[in-house]
Design a protein around this motif. Structure first.
Motif, PDB file in Angstrom:
ATOM      1  N   VAL A 531      -1.099   3.049   0.785  1.00 42.37           N
ATOM      2  CA  VAL A 531      -0.168   2.850  -0.833  1.00 42.37           C
ATOM      3  C   VAL A 531      -0.753   4.700  -1.178  1.00 42.37           C
ATOM      4  CG1 VAL A 531      -1.267   2.092  -2.810  1.00 42.37           C
ATOM      5  CG2 VAL A 531      -0.689   0.368  -0.561  1.00 42.37           C
ATOM      6  N   TYR A 535       4.286   5.298  -3.829  1.00 43.23           N
ATOM      7  CA  TYR A 535       4.373   4.304  -3.534  1.00 43.23           C
ATOM      8  C   TYR A 535       4.671   4.279  -5.052  1.00 43.23           C
ATOM      9  CZ  TYR A 535       4.579   2.567   1.727  1.00 43.23           C
ATOM     10  OH  TYR A 535       4.968   2.235   1.822  1.00 43.23           O
ATOM     11  N   GLU A 536       3.790   4.084  -5.507  1.00 43.03           N
ATOM     12  CA  GLU A 536       3.900   4.207  -6.781  1.00 43.03           C
ATOM     13  C   GLU A 536       4.660   4.796  -7.846  1.00 43.03           C
ATOM     14  OE1 GLU A 536      -0.530   5.260  -8.245  1.00 43.03           O
ATOM     15  OE2 GLU A 536      -1.905   4.692  -6.691  1.00 43.03           O
ATOM     16  N   TRP A 539       7.956   2.511  -6.501  1.00 39.15           N
ATOM     17  CA  TRP A 539       8.367   0.646  -6.789  1.00 39.15           C
ATOM     18  C   TRP A 539       8.789   0.322  -8.099  1.00 39.15           C
ATOM     19  CZ3 TRP A 539       6.267  -2.452  -1.748  1.00 39.15           C
ATOM     20  CH2 TRP A 539       7.312  -2.221  -0.646  1.00 39.15           C
ATOM     21  N   TRP A 549      -1.355  -1.082  -8.096  1.00 35.20           N
ATOM     22  CA  TRP A 549      -1.612  -0.007  -7.298  1.00 35.20           C
ATOM     23  C   TRP A 549      -3.256   0.045  -7.121  1.00 35.20           C
ATOM     24  CZ3 TRP A 549       2.161  -0.245  -3.852  1.00 35.20           C
ATOM     25  CH2 TRP A 549       3.688  -0.871  -3.896  1.00 35.20           C
TER      26      TRP A 549
END
Lengths: 798, 218
Positions: A531, A535-536, A539, A549
């Motif tokens: 992560v 991703y932050e 997604w 997150w």
């Protein structure tokens, strides 16, 4: 007497071949769409049954690992020694040059009755099954396994794309020594067994008929198809109903004459019923043949849909199963019976001296309009009630039924009111007559217009759903596939080295760890992700805590996809047991459209603690050109170019799967609209036969045949346009139900609803074009009506 | 002369070749005149009426309406003639089922561009249709429907009125009543009237009586 009456009845069809064609074509089309869908469903269910029969899915209790996708063989041995009557199963996918095959290894000595294909009446002896190795598969799958050293025996009872073999052979083929996938529990177990937790604490018992039963998972899809088939059938039955009504109306004179000549009413009704039965069997037979063709054309796409959405394997070939062709004939007879019952009842009640003069057939249909209005209001109210209650998949389909039938019943009343308004506002004499005459034609056309309303609404609704899905899906793909390239299909042992190599070259590497598992009792994938900002940024959550997150990255929380959340009844802050003693709170729910299985994501580090033996199966790579990456990995590690997949290829593949998934829906949409267009054509043609006495006086007063033909064409266009306008809100309501209720229940995700005005405008134009084409023939017939035929209307001796 | 028919021939296709219906018919009719046309079934009287009214065409001969050759008109020309100069009253009434009595009566007058509300009202009253003006044809008796058909023909103020068995579907008392009203009103308008009839009593009420036999005037 019977022969004479039958001759008289048959003479009507000889004199009116168009009516005969309309009847047969309407019923055959209705039956074709219905039986086509039934054929697809029957084929799919047969595949599921074959799978259940060979794999034991859903029939017996099973022991499955609490976490991970396999269990050690020692656990099985320990259970047997403790007295547990269990049988091992090894499952996995074998990739051959000819494609993928699901290998299932069984132990024929311990499997519960009738699961194994060896023994009993089979020719294969147990010894060769256990020693040399024999695989059982259907003909298509057997062809793909021809290169294996083992003997492959063709067996049609084995599920498609699956091969059965002994556990040991399966372990060798799948490279899973000493590992098992699950254990099947025999129904009869000895008394006094030690508890499962004591002998095999890593296993959990799954009851029969739960979780993985693919028949249950796909039930909603088949219900969806059945609903479409039923809708198409209803549209076809509208045509048949209209034709039968007209035929019986035109036969009133003949019925009176026959009765006057001494034919008993009961005999007459019986013979008419027999006539209806024979014709409906004939039409049903044609419909079943057409249905077979439709099913054969659509089945490959349905199979792709089911695999894409649910991972269910369905044979791409179609067999002639008695259950569906008999049901096709039965529904043809039932539909014709339903359509003809009212007409036969009226004939049975008609006094012998009733007027034989052909009355305004169309006007008679308008008498029960207040009753019809009350039924429409009631059905729409029930639909609203169900929508507010939000009570499951069957209720959602009931809502769709109430909404569509209620709207169809309300259509003639709404159109009547609009036409009355038009008449009151009309200025010119032709305009006034046009509106008044259109009102008069409305009852005769209303069944066809109802069919058009349903077909258009279905088109608007389903295309809105599919297009909304597509937009969301493309958006989702853009978010989820943020890496420049993906590395996959590489031996696990080499993955750490590849990762280090990539990091040395300055790439951001996002390994993805994954195990197949069961979470909250639902089959799911547990993922371990690195992560970080990627991703932050990319997604999107359906629902999440503000620091989701951060919490996941710290190993303090888990996020799950919407499917898992809805199937397991989980939401934010619920605790989720992830296996290996790990329990984490739920910090977020993310959209994961198109994925058939549930999914949970935890931090890479946490994952490594619970599953220390797991290595990444896939890397996402950011910051390197896919082509450079491909050549670098080829040079350094000897990886084939196919192990590096660039982002655009993945997106194109995913969109390709998506498009194919909805091919069947689009095909049914087009077929339904075509049937509705046919309904309008047939209604206009049959009406044109009784229109002449109404139009001849207008012609006599100075309107040319061409002008009358133009008016007829405009009338069809006006009615189609009004129907299209009403179909739009109905279609949007349908889309809302599909997106907000049916999808959530059937697939586990809720999609935002988008509007597509250009698509609706295009559909409206198509509808007008269909109506114009349907009206063109009757209009041309009007324009070319011989004067002598018009004058015959005025003949005193006619 | 409003109408002059000279040497009109007409035949219809039959199973064994053309079947002659009219074989050289000559007649004339002036404004204000009434004429009956009698003959057996199939003698050609309705065909002659249709030809005169521009509903059908001739095979040979001429039909002059106010000096114009009707036979030379195309379909649009014949439609215009029917709209503005001719009105036909049929035995089967042939009203427009979707329009009420009032609209049926006004219909041809509006087509001809000669609607006169006062005259329509007067015709409705004169023919005893005042209580039925908002009814539809299917709600009327035969006599009432024929009165509506007469009112429709007269409201358009045509110069030629053609009536094909106008009382053929009515009982004797009603027939007499309807005929009286029709003749009185036609007299008021000054139009010419040609009536096809089987009834000697009806024929006797006309200024001239013609007999058609085997396609020729006797």
């Amino acid at each position: 007497m019977t022969r004479a009456v039958l001759q008289a009845l048959a003479a009507h069809w000889r004199r009116n071949p168009l009516q005969f064609f309309t009847f047969l074509a309407g019923l055959a089309l209705a039956t074709a769409l219905w039986s086509g869908v039934q054929a697809i469903n029957a084929e799919a269910r047969a595949s599921y049954d074959a799978a259940a029969a060979t794999l034991g899915e859903g029939r017996f209790d099973q022991l499955v690992p609490r976490a991970g996708d396999s269990l050690p063989q020692e656990t099985y041995v320990a259970l047997r020694r403790a007295g547990w009557q269990v049988s091992p199963v090894v499952e996995g996918v074998l990739r051959t040059d000819a494609g993928r095959v699901r290998i299932v290894g069984l132990d024929p000595l311990t499997t519960p009755g009738a699961l194994s294909p060896v023994g009993g009446a089979r020719d294969i002896d147990l010894n060769s099954f256990l020693t040399v190795g024999v695989l059982f598969a259907d003909a298509a799958t057997a062809g793909r396994l021809a290169d294996l050293p083992q003997e492959v025996v063709t067996d049609t009872s084995v599920a498609p794309d699956t091969a059965l073999t002994d556990v040991g052979v399966a372990q060798r083929l799948l490279d899973r020594p000493e590992r098992l996938s699950r254990l099947i529990l025999a129904p009869e177990q000895p008394m006094g067994l030690p508890p499962l937790e004591q002998v095999a604490p890593g296993l959990t018992r799954v009851a029969a008929q739960s979780g993985s039963d693919v028949g249950q998972l796909t039930g909603s899809f088949h219900l969806n198809l059945t609903a479409f088939g039923l809708l198409s059938f209803a549209v076809g039955i509208f045509i048949v109903h209209g034709t039968i009504g007209l035929v019986f109306e035109q036969r009133r004179g003949m019925v009176r004459t026959l009765r006057t000549l001494g034919v008993p009413l009961r005999r007459l009704i019986l013979l008419m019923a027999v006539e209806l039965l024979v014709l409906s069997l004939l039409a049903g037979g044609i419909g079943v043949v057409l249905g077979y063709v439709i099913a054969a054309l659509l089945l490959p796409d349905v199979a792709a849909t089911l695999e894409g959405l649910y991972g269910a394997q369905v044979s791409g070939g179609l067999q002639l199963r008695p259950v569906w062709w008999l049901s096709g004939l039965a529904i043809a007879v039932l539909g014709a019976g339903l359509a003809g019952a009212g007409a036969l009842w009226r004939i049975a009640r008609m006094p012998i001296l009733a007027s034989a003069r052909p009355r305004a057939w169309a006007m008679a249909a308008g008498r029960g309009r207040w009753l019809q209005g009350a039924a429409a209001v009631l059905l729409l109210a029930v639909a609203a009630g169900i929508a507010l209650a939000d009570a499951g998949l069957i209720a959602a389909f009931a809502l769709l039924g109430c909404l569509l039938i209620g709207a169809a019943l309300a259509l003639p009343l709404i159109l009547g009111a609009v036409l009355a308004l038009g008449q009151s506002r009309a200025k010119g004499v032709i305009g006034g007559w046009f509106w008044a005459d259109t009102r008069q034609q409305l009852p005769g056309l209303s069944l066809a217009l109802m069919a058009l309303l349903l077909a258009m609404a279905a088109n608007v609704g389903v295309s809105t759903m599919v297009s909304s899905f597509r937009l969301t899906f493309i958006d989702f793909l853009d978010q989820r596939l943020f890496a420049d390239a993906y590395i996959r299909g590489v031996d696990r042992d080499r993955m750490p080295g590849i990762e280090a190599f990539l990091q040395d070259r300055g790439a951001t590497v996002l390994p993805l760890l994954r195990v197949d598992s069961r979470l909250a009792g639902v089959p799911a994938e547990l993922m371990g992700a690195r992560v970080g900002p990627a991703y932050e940024t990319n997604w999107t959550f359906v629902a999440a805590r503000p620091e989701a997150w951060t919490q996941v990255a710290a190993g303090d929380a888990v996020i799950v996809n919407e499917q898992l959340a809805r199937r397991a009844g989980l939401w934010l802050d619920d605790m989720l047991d992830l296996g290996g003693g790990l329990r984490l709170p739920l910090a977020g729910v993310y959209g994961d459209y198109g994925n058939p299985v549930g999914q949970a994501v935890i931090a890479e580090a946490r994952f490594g603690v619970v599953f220390p033996d797991e290595t990444p199966r896939q890397f996402g790579v950011l910051g390197l050109d896919p082509e450079e990456l491909r050549s670098a990995l080829g040079e350094r590690f000897g990886l084939p170019p196919s192990s590096v997949v660039d982002q655009s290829s993945v997106k194109a593949f995913s969109l390709g799967v998506f498009e194919r998934t909805f091919t069947v829906t689009a095909a049914l949409n087009v077929l339904t609209l075509a049937v509705a267009g046919f309904a309008i054509l047939m209604s206009l043609l049959t009406l044109s036969a009784i229109r002449l006495p109404q139009l001849a006086p207008v012609w006599a007063m100075g309107l040319t045949r061409g002008a009358l033909a133009r008016v007829e064409l405009i009338r069809a266009l006006v009615l189609a346009a009004l129907t299209a306008l009403l179909a739009l809100p109905l279609g949007l309501a349908l889309a809302w139900v599909l997106l907000a209720m049916v999808n959530v229940q059937a697939f586990g995700w809720r999609l935002p609803m988008y509007l597509f005005p250009l698509d609706y405008a295009r559909l409206g134009l198509l509808t007008l074009l269909a109506a114009a084409l349907a009206a063109l023939w009757p209009a041309l017939r009007m324009a070319r009506t011989p004067v002598s035929q018009l004058l015959r209307v005025f003949a005193n001796e006619r | 002369m409003l109408l002059k028919v000279s040497g009109v021939t007409k035949s219809f296709a039959g199973a064994e070749g053309p079947v002659p219906v009219l074989s050289g018919v000559d007649l004339s009719l002036d404004l204000g005149q009434t004429m009956s046309l009698q003959g057996e079934s199939g003698s050609g009287k309705s065909t002659l009426l249709h030809i005169v009214g521009g509903l059908d065409t001739v095979d040979g001969g001429r039909v002059l309406f106010d000096g114009r050759d009707v036979a030379a008109l195309d379909e649009a020309g014949r439609a215009a003639l029917r709209r503005s100069d001719v009105a036909v009253i049929f035995q089967q009434f042939n009203l427009i089922p979707s329009l009420d009595v009032s609209d049926n009566i006004r219909f041809q007058a509006r087509l001809a561009g000669r609607e006169d509300a006062a005259q329509v009202a007067r015709l409705i009253e004169a023919l005893g249709l005042g209580d039925h003006r908002h009814k539809y044809p299917e709600q009327l008796s035969g006599g009432q429907q024929q009165r509506v058909a007469i009112a429709r023909a007269l409201a358009a103020r045509p110069r030629l009125i053609l009536a094909d068995e106008p009382t053929g579907n009515l009982d004797e008392a009603t027939a007499g009543e309807v005929l009286d009203q029709m003749l009185a009103l036609v007299g008021e308008t000054g139009a010419a009237l040609m009536v096809v009839t089987h009834s000697p009593a009806v024929a006797a009420r006309m200024d001239r009586q013609l007999h058609l036999r085997a396609g020729q005037l006797a």
